[in-house]
Design a protein around this motif. Structure first.
Motif, PDB file in Angstrom:
ATOM      1  N   LEU A   1       0.810  -1.211   0.000  1.00  0.00           N
ATOM      2  CA  LEU A   1       0.000   0.000   0.000  1.00  0.00           C
ATOM      3  C   LEU A   1       0.847   1.266   0.000  1.00  0.00           C
ATOM      4  N   GLN A   2       2.009   1.213   0.604  1.00  0.00           N
ATOM      5  CA  GLN A   2       2.845   2.403   0.678  1.00  0.00           C
ATOM      6  C   GLN A   2       3.569   2.701  -0.624  1.00  0.00           C
ATOM      7  N   ASN A   3       3.858   1.679  -1.420  1.00  0.00           N
ATOM      8  CA  ASN A   3       4.618   1.873  -2.657  1.00  0.00           C
ATOM      9  C   ASN A   3       3.689   1.722  -3.855  1.00  0.00           C
ATOM     10  N   PRO A   4       3.366   2.803  -4.548  1.00  0.00           N
ATOM     11  CA  PRO A   4       2.512   2.686  -5.743  1.00  0.00           C
ATOM     12  C   PRO A   4       3.186   1.830  -6.808  1.00  0.00           C
ATOM     13  N   PRO A   5       2.443   1.061  -7.569  1.00  0.00           N
ATOM     14  CA  PRO A   5       3.044   0.254  -8.648  1.00  0.00           C
ATOM     15  C   PRO A   5       3.691   1.140  -9.701  1.00  0.00           C
ATOM     16  N   ALA A   6       4.488   0.525 -10.542  1.00  0.00           N
ATOM     17  CA  ALA A   6       5.214   1.263 -11.571  1.00  0.00           C
ATOM     18  C   ALA A   6       4.231   1.917 -12.531  1.00  0.00           C
ATOM     19  N   GLY A   7       4.436   3.232 -12.732  1.00  0.00           N
ATOM     20  CA  GLY A   7       3.611   3.959 -13.684  1.00  0.00           C
ATOM     21  C   GLY A   7       2.274   4.430 -13.159  1.00  0.00           C
ATOM     22  N   VAL A   8       1.923   4.135 -11.910  1.00  0.00           N
ATOM     23  CA  VAL A   8       0.651   4.558 -11.337  1.00  0.00           C
ATOM     24  C   VAL A   8       0.871   5.830 -10.549  1.00  0.00           C
ATOM     25  N   ASP A   9       0.018   6.814 -10.785  1.00  0.00           N
ATOM     26  CA  ASP A   9       0.131   8.097 -10.112  1.00  0.00           C
ATOM     27  C   ASP A   9      -0.066   7.907  -8.609  1.00  0.00           C
ATOM     28  N   PRO A  10       0.825   8.443  -7.779  1.00  0.00           N
ATOM     29  CA  PRO A  10       0.643   8.308  -6.323  1.00  0.00           C
ATOM     30  C   PRO A  10      -0.669   8.891  -5.819  1.00  0.00           C
ATOM     31  N   ILE A  11      -1.154   9.957  -6.468  1.00  0.00           N
ATOM     32  CA  ILE A  11      -2.427  10.542  -6.028  1.00  0.00           C
ATOM     33  C   ILE A  11      -3.577   9.569  -6.293  1.00  0.00           C
ATOM     34  N   ILE A  12      -3.557   8.958  -7.480  1.00  0.00           N
ATOM     35  CA  ILE A  12      -4.595   7.966  -7.790  1.00  0.00           C
ATOM     36  C   ILE A  12      -4.500   6.768  -6.849  1.00  0.00           C
ATOM     37  N   TRP A  13      -3.279   6.387  -6.525  1.00  0.00           N
ATOM     38  CA  TRP A  13      -3.095   5.245  -5.613  1.00  0.00           C
ATOM     39  C   TRP A  13      -3.621   5.581  -4.211  1.00  0.00           C
ATOM     40  N   GLU A  14      -3.347   6.790  -3.742  1.00  0.00           N
ATOM     41  CA  GLU A  14      -3.860   7.192  -2.437  1.00  0.00           C
ATOM     42  C   GLU A  14      -5.381   7.263  -2.447  1.00  0.00           C
ATOM     43  N   GLN A  15      -5.954   7.770  -3.538  1.00  0.00           N
ATOM     44  CA  GLN A  15      -7.417   7.822  -3.623  1.00  0.00           C
ATOM     45  C   GLN A  15      -8.013   6.421  -3.682  1.00  0.00           C
ATOM     46  N   ALA A  16      -7.324   5.509  -4.340  1.00  0.00           N
ATOM     47  CA  ALA A  16      -7.804   4.119  -4.389  1.00  0.00           C
ATOM     48  C   ALA A  16      -7.813   3.494  -3.001  1.00  0.00           C
TER      49      ALA A  16
END
Length: 483
Positions: free
Chosen positions: A273-288
């Motif tokens: 959860l702390q490390n966004p996957p490659a190429g994924v926006d951290p903001i989108i990952w946090e919102q997810a």
């Protein structure tokens, strides 16, 4: 929804990177009415809202994924803000930014068109971006930060422990073939494991997957010489299957994928959860992570490209079919239970009638036995009291205003209703067979009484006629005598 976002944006507040002021091209762009050159190295370091082309491609998706964020991540805030970057990664990012904003391949106005083409390739996630004659082109993949066709879905975290020893094998064969040859499959897996007699391969479950694939869950039980047994841990079994020679043998059986079904530790979940996957926006990952409907059971996973989206859609359709099949089975079971209930209720009613008949027969036998037992004895006080009560009940039954009178009134109303029912076909009434016989017997007795009364009246009339005839004959004779 479908793609409805092509060309939905008009301008951008400021370019993501601009080492010079953004220039107005004066054209409408390829997919949207953008008023700048897209990515340009300029004065506004990471303050822009994103390029018009990217936002135009992203905002039209209806499944909550690819580029639905209105504020796009800029190059400065999304990439160069990483705490540590290797030189190779930094050069790759610089080359990518150069290919997207300021290529110097041709040295004239065609470089602006090439920049837009590189932007389109980066958004799509395929192709090569040429930007300099002396530097190799940039390879665009769907994992690059600018690819628009990305979304975040949710997958169920397994809750099986490593001690359960469950390993998933995905076969490129249909479920019917797997089930028909399940015994041969178990024997083949046992041979792959070395044919050791202390090991036993067991199938936990078989499930259909899209594209004619089948998921088989197995576990291996190891028996020790002292008679005890245990399951081989899932990680141990999976590591054995991942060996080169073992993996080739599994591929000959049709296995395309193998994985250990074990639950994730809290540390692993936290790291994912702390490390966004490659190429994924951290903001989108946090919102997810914020939008996760059940953080205890579900974990966000990236979906890159249409193939992954199609795969998840096929899996969902497959699960829907399985649920519908299970619902059909439950519906058939409910129908069968309803039929059994109806049959049981009919049998209960039949047994009740039979019990009533047997009770009456038993009562008659008791009455006869009691009569024979009390034969020759005088009537006792309790018997006399019982007789008085029975006579009272009989009188109440025979009273005109009591039950018999009411029954006669009901009989009359039933006959009237039957008469009206002949006119109105929708209202029909039926009489019990025993009651109908009683009515017929009563009417027959009434008819016999009326016939007897009519015959008496006829006889009386004949006697009266004979008397009148005799009187008429005697009157002239008497007159002649007296004259």
């Amino acid at each position: 929804g479908a793609f409805g976002g092509f060309g939905t944006t008009t301008t951008t507040a400021a370019p993501a990177f601009s080492f010079s002021a953004p220039t107005n091209t004066g054209t409408s762009g390829l997919f949207g009415a953008t008023q700048n050159k897209g990515f340009g190295f300029g004065t506004s370091f990471g303050t822009g809202t994103g390029t018009g082309l990217g936002s135009g491609l992203g905002t039209g998706l209806g499944f909550g994924g690819f580029g639905t964020q209105q504020q796009q991540t800029t190059l400065g805030s999304g990439l160069f803000s990483q705490p540590a970057q290797t030189p190779a990664q930094s050069n790759q990012l610089i080359n990518t930014a150069s290919a997207l904003s300021a290529p110097t391949l041709l040295g004239d106005e065609r470089d602006a068109i090439l920049a837009k083409w590189n932007q389109l390739q980066a958004f799509w996630g395929t192709g090569k971006g040429y930007f300099n004659n002396n530097i190799a082109p940039v390879e665009f993949t769907q994992e690059n930060p600018f690819c628009r066709f990305k979304a975040v879905g949710y997958s169920l975290m397994p809750n099986n422990k490593d001690e359960d020893g469950l390993v998933v094998l995905v076969f490129n064969r249909k479920e019917t073939d797997i089930r028909s040859q399940q015994q041969q499959l178990v024997e083949s897996l046992h041979k792959i494991l070395g044919g050791n007699q202390t090991l036993t391969v067991n199938v936990e479950g078989v499930k259909t997957m899209p594209d004619d694939q089948t998921e088989v869950i197995i576990y291996v039980v190891e028996r020790s010489p002292n008679g005890t047994s245990r399951r081989v841990p899932a990680t141990t079994l999976y590591a054995h299957f991942e060996q080169a020679n073992i993996k080739s043998s599994l591929q000959q059986l049709g296995v395309s994928l193998s994985m250990a079904r074990t639950e994730l530790s809290p540390a692993q979940v936290k790291q994912l959860l702390q490390n966004p996957p490659a190429g994924v926006d951290p903001i989108i990952w946090e919102q997810a992570k914020v939008d996760n409907p059940d953080p205890d059971k579900l974990i966000p996973v990236p979906m890159v490209g249409f193939k992954e989206l199609l795969r998840r859609l096929k899996v969902q359709d497959q699960m829907t079919k399985q649920h519908q099949t299970r619902l059909d089975i439950i519906s058939e079971d409910i129908s069968e239970l309803q039929k059994n209930q109806t049959t049981t209720m009919a049998k209960i009613a039949q047994y009740k009638r039979k019990l009533m008949a047997l009770s009456h027969r038993t009562l008659q036998v008791l009455i006869k036995q009691e009569i024979q037992r009390k034969s020759g004895y005088a009537i006792q006080a309790d018997e006399e009291q019982l007789r008085v009560q029975l006579d009272t009940i009989q009188c109440e039954l025979n009273a005109p205003t009591q039950f018999k009178g009411r029954l006669n009134e009901l009989m009359s109303q039933i006959r009237m209703q039957n008469h009206f029912g002949a006119v109105r076909a929708e209202e029909r009434y039926y009489i019990d067979a025993d009651l109908l016989r009683e009515i017929k017997q009563h009417l027959k007795q009434q008819q016999e009484g009326l016939s007897h009364l009519i015959s008496i009246i006829k006889d009386d009339l004949e006697d009266i006629k004979l008397i009148e005839h005799g009187l008429n004959e005697s009157i002239p004779i008497r007159g002649g005598v007296f004259s």
